[in-house]
Design an enzyme around this catalytic site. Structure first.
Site, PDB file in Angstrom:
ATOM      1  CG  HIS A 255      -2.000  -0.827   1.157  1.00 47.15           C
ATOM      2  ND1 HIS A 255      -3.087  -0.765   1.191  1.00 47.15           N
ATOM      3  CD2 HIS A 255      -1.739  -2.390   1.561  1.00 47.15           C
ATOM      4  CE1 HIS A 255      -4.477  -1.648   0.917  1.00 47.15           C
ATOM      5  NE2 HIS A 255      -3.106  -3.182   1.735  1.00 47.15           N
TER       6      HIS A 255
ATOM      7  CE  LYS B 116      -6.116  13.918   0.761  1.00 46.36           C
ATOM      8  NZ  LYS B 116      -6.826  12.689  -0.048  1.00 46.36           N
ATOM      9  NE  ARG B 117      -3.570  10.230   9.877  1.00 44.90           N
ATOM     10  CZ  ARG B 117      -3.481   8.600  11.159  1.00 44.90           C
ATOM     11  NH1 ARG B 117      -4.038   7.619  11.230  1.00 44.90           N
ATOM     12  NH2 ARG B 117      -1.660   9.014  11.959  1.00 44.90           N
TER      13      ARG B 117
ATOM     14  CE  LYS C 122      -2.203  10.682   3.173  1.00 44.83           C
ATOM     15  NZ  LYS C 122      -2.723   9.881   2.217  1.00 44.83           N
TER      16      LYS C 122
ATOM     17  CB  THR D 186      -9.178   4.977  -1.314  1.00 46.56           C
ATOM     18  OG1 THR D 186      -9.544   5.150   0.363  1.00 46.56           O
ATOM     19  CG2 THR D 186      -9.222   3.591  -1.428  1.00 46.56           C
TER      20      THR D 186
ATOM     21  CE  LYS E 100     -13.583   6.126   1.159  1.00 51.02           C
ATOM     22  NZ  LYS E 100     -13.288   6.645   1.970  1.00 51.02           N
TER      23      LYS E 100
HETATM   24  C1  26W Z   1       4.328   0.412   8.989  1.00 51.71           C
HETATM   25  C2  26W Z   1       3.586   1.630   9.657  1.00 51.71           C
HETATM   26  C3  26W Z   1       3.151   1.909   7.968  1.00 51.71           C
HETATM   27  C4  26W Z   1       1.143   1.930   8.921  1.00 51.71           C
HETATM   28  C5  26W Z   1       0.433   1.894   7.680  1.00 51.71           C
HETATM   29  C6  26W Z   1       3.064   1.990   6.888  1.00 51.71           C
HETATM   30  C7  26W Z   1       2.073   2.081   6.230  1.00 51.71           C
HETATM   31  C8  26W Z   1       1.116   2.041   6.556  1.00 51.71           C
HETATM   32  C9  26W Z   1      -0.366   2.199   5.362  1.00 51.71           C
HETATM   33  C10 26W Z   1       0.410   1.392   4.279  1.00 51.71           C
HETATM   34  C11 26W Z   1      -0.223   3.464   5.521  1.00 51.71           C
HETATM   35  C12 26W Z   1      -1.708   3.129   4.289  1.00 51.71           C
HETATM   36  O1  26W Z   1      -2.732   3.578   4.992  1.00 51.71           O
HETATM   37  N1  26W Z   1      -1.856   3.270   2.650  1.00 51.71           N
HETATM   38  C13 26W Z   1      -2.863   3.933   1.998  1.00 51.71           C
HETATM   39  O2  26W Z   1      -3.456   3.030   1.820  1.00 51.71           O
HETATM   40  C14 26W Z   1      -4.741   2.885   0.654  1.00 51.71           C
HETATM   41  C15 26W Z   1      -5.230   1.718   0.764  1.00 51.71           C
HETATM   42  O3  26W Z   1      -4.580   1.175  -0.372  1.00 51.71           O
HETATM   43  C16 26W Z   1      -3.995   3.971  -0.930  1.00 51.71           C
HETATM   44  O4  26W Z   1      -5.351   4.436  -1.703  1.00 51.71           O
HETATM   45  C17 26W Z   1      -3.211   5.400  -0.256  1.00 51.71           C
HETATM   46  O5  26W Z   1      -3.120   5.611  -1.300  1.00 51.71           O
HETATM   47  C18 26W Z   1      -2.676   4.431   0.733  1.00 51.71           C
HETATM   48  O6  26W Z   1      -1.883   5.554   1.215  1.00 51.71           O
END
Ligand code: 26W
Length: 768
Positions: free
Chosen positions: A330, A508-509, A514, A616, A620
């Site tokens: 992701h 968004k976060r 971003k 995502t 929406k």
């Molecule tokens: C290890 C810490 C950590 C925590 C969360 C690393 C990575 C994450 C996630 C991968 C972050 C995340 O939510 N990524 C998002 O995933 C969505 C669903 O696929 C995508 O639409 C977003 O672009 C992506 O940033």
């Protein structure tokens, strides 16, 4: 589900008696919520039991996060009894609306967790046997408020309303073993309802508890303190969700959480396979697993370990794992790809570590070049590599993202194992993200094309010939949604927005990539242009932000402070606030998103190209008839392909541009060439805003003076962003603009999570 008002009310009344010693006439809100939910739960039990009893091949979706949001409305909608239940309550002087107070289940951070939730709903709707496996965090993602413009975090006690949509499955409890402790894992099962189809899948969330309940005998022997500490340590594992999004923090407690989740899930599945008399060598005939990013990847060595304990050789066990596991990536951010220190992992989980070593040895024995292919190197374990090596499929979440994985992030692996790599573009469930959050719009669509689109979103294309006729109703519904959002924001944030204003939204976060900061700079740029009389006809616009920053992410928190300062400046300026307002809403979450998404005129998707895996919220907004102001990043690319670039507002460097620009880029030069931009950026340090903590100053350095400053090309993309944004704001209010909105809605079919899970089922899971 069949619904009989009288029986329903009698059931609820009975539960109120049994559980709370009260009745329909005198129950309070919380009692009523619980009793009503339990009445529904007992009604669906036969369907749930039937699904579990069926002997289908199933997929287990392993995820550290499930951002479910509020369950009650979505569940009643999917069971087809939302209106009926509301009417029943109204007949006794109550209504469903009161439950908008119920806390969200925020057991996730952002996109990745919400995606998992959408996929569970869509799979149930598509009758795909998909079950979620996760963690029942006691506290979900922190609740956010602003104090003096700074983010303030508080624990999120999501269980304070009770948890009537879960069943504690005590009989399925297992023990998870760590080198220093044993912990009991108790599952709580949540039913996942397909949309009006009688399918009930399961989300199983594991809760950590002490193996031995408090032991009085030991306590009396003066060993009480030890027991108490052990109990404390056990429950701590599932106490709280890590609020990091996109940065890896190598905390042992996080590793404990990950192992706890996968060990409990796999033990449970292995136990049931054996009980059913299945040969574990053939596990892949009955099961496959999807690993949601690297967080649950430790499932791979855990299954190796469990199978070896059943008498398998390593090769036999490896074969089973390679057939059953699949891995979704992701994010391409290096700092988010999970890595564990060898010493830490081998201390905590020696047997599991041994299986990782065995995988590394097998990799070496395959004769692959150790510089290109490694799982363990320099005492660091690379979880993504482990996942790629052992999984049968690896996927990215949008076309552009999968291409980057193939050509860059995992280039070597792709060249050696091309057949493993597939793309599955993300999707969202149209039930929560249109039917539920925007019912008036849904009814309008129904009028023209019927209701088939509820479960076949591609049918929205049938709207195209009706767009002209739909324009007035579209405007009216959007207007009503904006009025509702304005009232909500007024009540919760204390800022009044006029629904006559354009609602320009970025939710968004909070992350530097971003580029909320790019949006902020543009707002200030317009502010000064209005003040200086350079722009005299600024289209009245409300700039709306929502975002949580990871508590340890300094620059992200500085950006929140900055935007809050800008909001104060703009909103208190008697001249400018006539045409401009800025609001940063507090505690942005799924339920807030539902209100915002249907009321937006502009969807800001402005990440630096190459950074946003998919996004995502962009989907929406599109589904609710909103144009995108965005870069060619993530799913924005496919949104343009589907809806036409002419119906959106695209700006900025492309992935190819980014690579080229980075060779020579110099932020101070950018500022030197653009005095207006310089004036804006200088507000970070020239005293325009209060900055007692020096956060804004640090932000300035990260953009202008630090080594490698402006990593995300905010200044580089600024001019083109302002151009596109101004063009959009000027187009607003014309029929042509509304047509663009409707073209987006009509083209949103591809982004249904129904399509995504169907792709997974065909390409990866081979279900049905
Ligand atoms: C290890 C810490 C950590 C925590 C969360 C690393 C990575 C994450 C996630 C991968 C972050 C995340 O939510 N990524 C998002 O995933 C969505 C669903 O696929 C995508 O639409 C977003 O672009 C992506 O940033």
């Amino acid at each position: 589900m069949k619904f009989e008002k009288k029986k329903f009310l009698t059931d609820v009344d009975g539960i109120l008696h049994a559980d709370y010693g009260t009745d329909l006439a005198s129950a309070n809100r919380k009692e009523l919520y619980n009793a009503l939910s339990r009445a529904v739960m007992s009604g669906i039990y036969p369907d749930w039991k039937a699904e579990k009893a069926e002997n289908k091949r199933r997929c287990g979706y392993f995820s550290a996060e499930f951002l479910m949001g509020r369950a009650i409305f979505s569940n009643l909608l999917n069971l087809g009894i939302l209106e009926e239940a509301d009417e029943a309550l109204k007949s006794i002087g109550e209504d469903l609306k009161q439950f908008e107070e119920v806390e969200d289940a925020a057991l996730g951070n952002g996109g990745l967790g919400r995606l998992a939730a959408c996929y569970l709903e869509s799979a149930a709707t598509m009758d795909i046997p998909l079950d979620g496996y996760g963690i029942r965090y006691r506290y979900g993602l922190f609740a956010q408020t602003f104090v003096d413009g700074y983010q303030h975090e508080e624990g999120d006690n999501w269980l304070k309303w009770g948890d009537p949509w879960s069943v504690r499955a005590e009989r399925d409890a297992v023990t998870v073993h760590f080198a220093d402790q044993d912990v009991r894992a108790v599952p709580y099962d949540m039913p996942i309802f397909g949309y009006k189809n009688g399918v009930v899948n399961t989300l199983r969330l594991w809760q950590a508890e002490p193996v031995q309940a408090f032991d009085f005998a030991t306590f009396n022997d003066m060993k009480g303190e030890r027991t108490a500490t052990e109990n404390f340590n056990a429950t701590k594992i599932t106490d709280v969700l890590y609020p990091n999004d996109n940065t890896m923090v190598g905390k042992i407690l996080r590793l404990r959480q990950q192992y706890f989740l996968v060990s409990a899930s796999l033990q449970d599945i292995v136990k049931k396979q054996k009980a059913a008399g299945h040969d574990l060598h053939e596990l892949s005939r009955y099961y496959c697993f999807q690993l949601n990013d690297t967080h649950p990847v430790i499932a791979i060595p855990e299954l190796l370990r469990l199978l070896k304990a059943e008498g398998f050789t390593f090769e036999e066990a490896f074969k089973v794992c390679a057939e059953t596991f699949n891995f979704t990536n992701h994010t391409i951010m290096a700092e988010a790809l999970e890595k564990w220190d060898v010493l830490a992992l081998s201390d905590l989980l020696p047997d599991v570590y041994q299986e990782i070593v065995n995988c590394q040895r097998r990799l070496e024995a395959d004769g692959l070049d150790g510089n290109k292919f490694y799982i363990i190197r320099d005492n660091v374990i690379h979880m993504a590599h482990l996942a790629i090596y052992v999984s049968s499929h690896v996927n990215g979440v949008a076309e552009i993202h999968t291409n980057i994985l193939k050509t860059d992030t995992f280039k070597n692996w792709y060249e050696r194992f091309p057949e493993k790599f597939v793309n599955v573009t993300n999707g969202i469930t149209p039930r929560r993200w249109l039917l539920l959050n925007n019912p008036a719009m849904a009814r309008e669509i129904d009028k023209y094309i019927g209701t088939g689109w509820h479960t076949d979103l591609a049918q929205l294309r049938k709207l195209e010939p009706h767009i002209e006729k739909m324009l007035p109703a579209f405007r009216a519904v959007k207007r009503a949604n904006k009025e509702k959002l304005a009232a909500y924001i007024s009540a919760h944030e204390g800022i009044d927005l006029s629904p006559d204003f354009i609602f320009d939204v970025q939710v968004k976060r909070l992350h530097e990539y971003k580029r909320q900061l790019l949006n902020a700079f543009a707002i200030l740029y317009f502010y000064y242009a209005i003040k200086d009389g350079e722009i005299t006809d600024f289209p009245p616009t409300a700039f709306i932000f929502g975002a949580k920053a990871a508590p340890g992410y300094y620059n992200a928190k500085a950006i929140i402070k900055y935007i809050n300062e800008i909001a104060k400046l703009v909103n208190n300026d008697p001249d400018v606030s006539k045409v401009m307002k800025v609001v940063f809403v507090q505690n942005y979450n799924v339920s807030y998103a539902e209100k915002i998404v249907c009321a937006a005129d502009v969807s800001e998707q402005i990440s630096m190209a190459g950074m946003e895996a998919s996004g995502t919220s962009n989907m929406k907004f599109m589904l609710n008839g909103t144009v995108t102001l965005g870069t060619l990043d993530g799913a924005n690319v496919e949104i343009c392909e589907e809806a036409g670039r002419e119906n959106n507002y695209i700006f900025g460097a492309t992935v190819e541009d980014v690579a080229a620009v980075k060779q020579y880029y110099c932020p101070t030069e950018m500022l030197g060439n653009d005095p207006k931009l310089r004036r804006v950026v200088e507000t970070l340090r020239d005293g325009t805003f209060s900055d007692e903590k020096g956060m804004l100053k640090k932000l300035y350095e990260s953009i202008v003076t630090d080594y490698g400053a402006d990593r995300y090309l905010v200044l580089y993309d600024f001019a083109d962003y302002v151009r596109a944004k101004m063009q959009l704001l000027r187009d607003y209010g014309t029929e042509d603009f509304d047509r663009k909105c409707l073209h987006n809605m009509a083209a949103a079919g591809k982004f249904s999570a129904d399509r995504s899970v169907t792709d997974y089922a065909k390409l990866i899971w081979h279900l049905k």
